[in-house]
Write a protein that holds these residues in place. Structure first.
Motif, short mmCIF file in Angstrom:
data_model
loop_
_atom_site.label_atom_id
_atom_site.label_comp_id
_atom_site.label_asym_id
_atom_site.label_seq_id
_atom_site.Cartn_x
_atom_site.Cartn_y
_atom_site.Cartn_z
N SER A 1 0.86 -1.18 0.00
CA SER A 1 0.00 0.00 0.00
C SER A 1 0.89 1.23 0.00
N SER A 2 0.27 2.40 -0.16
CA SER A 2 1.09 3.62 -0.26
C SER A 2 0.36 4.82 0.32
N TYR A 3 0.14 4.80 1.62
CA TYR A 3 -0.46 5.95 2.29
C TYR A 3 0.54 7.06 2.55
N VAL A 4 1.80 6.68 2.77
CA VAL A 4 2.84 7.67 3.07
C VAL A 4 3.22 8.40 1.78
N VAL A 5 3.06 9.72 1.80
CA VAL A 5 3.36 10.55 0.64
C VAL A 5 4.86 10.86 0.63
N ALA A 6 5.50 10.68 -0.51
CA ALA A 6 6.95 10.83 -0.62
C ALA A 6 7.46 12.17 -0.11
N ASP A 7 6.77 13.27 -0.41
CA ASP A 7 7.30 14.57 0.02
C ASP A 7 7.07 14.83 1.51
N ALA A 8 6.31 13.97 2.20
CA ALA A 8 6.12 14.09 3.64
C ALA A 8 7.12 13.24 4.42
N LEU A 9 7.79 12.31 3.72
CA LEU A 9 8.72 11.37 4.36
C LEU A 9 9.94 12.10 4.88
N ARG A 10 10.26 11.86 6.16
CA ARG A 10 11.43 12.50 6.80
C ARG A 10 12.58 11.53 6.98
N GLY A 11 12.33 10.25 6.81
CA GLY A 11 13.39 9.26 6.95
C GLY A 11 12.82 7.86 7.01
N GLY A 12 13.66 6.89 6.71
CA GLY A 12 13.24 5.50 6.74
C GLY A 12 12.59 5.07 5.44
N ASP A 13 12.17 3.82 5.42
CA ASP A 13 11.51 3.23 4.25
C ASP A 13 10.33 2.42 4.77
N PRO A 14 9.11 2.97 4.72
CA PRO A 14 7.97 2.34 5.38
C PRO A 14 7.59 0.95 4.89
N GLN A 15 7.81 0.65 3.62
CA GLN A 15 7.45 -0.67 3.08
C GLN A 15 6.05 -1.09 3.55
N GLU A 16 5.09 -0.23 3.34
CA GLU A 16 3.72 -0.42 3.83
C GLU A 16 3.03 -1.64 3.21
N LYS A 17 2.19 -2.28 4.03
CA LYS A 17 1.34 -3.38 3.57
C LYS A 17 -0.01 -3.24 4.23
#
Length: 108
Positions: free
Chosen positions: A4-20
């Motif tokens: 899944s992809s709820y985390v918006v790239a320009d809001a990301l401050r660090g890490g790699d969420p690898q959402e499911k």
């Protein structure tokens, strides 16, 4: 669970969420969803949460720091809510798996 992809790239401050996500229920208008979501450690800044969210943490830890600097950390067995308009940092401290119910607010 599927990616899944709820985390918006320009809001990301660090890490790699690898959402499911695994959706249990979605309303016909797709504004209400109940399911399970997981992510690896990451941090994002939410400028304005778009809906009402209820979360029950199954595993891991998450820290929410609102725009006023109030900090709340939740772990397995904890529950919390977020309302439309909430802003702040959403940080997954360790692999997080949660049950959630989410309702997209009018006009979002």
């Amino acid at each position: 669970m599927t990616p899944s992809s709820y985390v918006v790239a320009d809001a990301l401050r660090g890490g790699d969420p690898q959402e499911k996500e695994l959706s249990h229920l979605t309303s016909a208008d797709e504004r209400y969803t109940v399911g399970v979501w997981s992510a690896e450690p990451y941090a994002e800044y939410v400028t304005s949460h778009e809906g009402y969210e209820y979360t029950f943490v199954l595993e891991g830890r998450v820290t929410l720091t609102d725009a006023d600097g109030d900090v709340h950390t939740f772990g397995a067995g904890d529950a919390f809510t977020i309302e439309p308009g909430w802003s702040g940092e959403y940080r997954v401290n360790e692999r997080l798996t949660k049950h959630f119910a989410y309702y997209t607010a009018e006009g979002a």
